[in-house]
Scaffold this motif. Sequence first.
Motif, PDB file in Angstrom:
ATOM      1  N   UNK A  66       0.650  -1.085  -0.139  1.00  0.00           N
ATOM      2  CA  UNK A  66      -0.002  -0.030  -0.004  1.00  0.00           C
ATOM      3  C   UNK A  66       0.845   1.189   0.261  1.00  0.00           C
ATOM      4  N   UNK A  67       0.804   2.153  -0.950  1.00  0.00           N
ATOM      5  CA  UNK A  67       1.339   3.307  -1.141  1.00  0.00           C
ATOM      6  C   UNK A  67       0.567   4.589  -0.934  1.00  0.00           C
ATOM      7  N   UNK A  68       1.069   5.723  -0.277  1.00  0.00           N
ATOM      8  CA  UNK A  68       0.550   6.879  -0.045  1.00  0.00           C
ATOM      9  C   UNK A  68       0.674   7.624  -1.269  1.00  0.00           C
ATOM     10  N   UNK A  69      -0.216   8.577  -1.734  1.00  0.00           N
ATOM     11  CA  UNK A  69      -0.096   9.501  -2.566  1.00  0.00           C
ATOM     12  C   UNK A  69      -0.037  10.952  -2.064  1.00  0.00           C
ATOM     13  N   UNK A  70       0.687  11.722  -2.510  1.00  0.00           N
ATOM     14  CA  UNK A  70       1.063  13.093  -2.356  1.00  0.00           C
ATOM     15  C   UNK A  70       0.672  13.987  -2.857  1.00  0.00           C
TER      16      UNK A  70
END
Length: 130
Positions: A66-70
Motif C-alpha cells: 500500500x503506497x501513499x499519494x502526495x
Amino acid sequence: MTIYPGELRYTREHEWVRVDGDTARVGITEFAQKELGDVVYVELPKVGDRLDHGQEFGTVESVKAVSELYTPLSGEVVTINESLNDDPEQLNDDPHGDGWMVEIRFSAKAELDGLMTADAYEAYIASGEE
C-alpha cells in the motif's frame, strides 16, 4: 525513447501533473506503477477537499504493498477519476492517460516551479535516489 510525456511535470514521490489553466490533473508515473505491481484498489479524496502541497491525499493498494499519494500542488479537488473505483488496473495500463486520479484547482502557481521536467525526472530515477 522516453516513456515520460514532456508536457507533464513530475515529483520525487512519483506523481505527475498536467496543467490546464488553473487546474492540474494528477496521477502516478510509469515508474511508480511498475514498482507497485498489479493495482487492486485506489482511495482518493472527495470533490471539494482542500489539499496542501505535500499532503497525503489517498492511497494505492497493489498485490505488493500500500503506497501513499502526495499532492504536488495546494488547492481544491474539483474532479476525481470515478472509473478507478471499478477498474483500478487503469493505473497499470495507462498511468499517464486514463489512469489519472484527481484534478485540483491549484491556489499557488509558484509551486509549479518545484516540479521536474520529464528529462529531470528520468535523471532522478536513473540516479537511484528514489
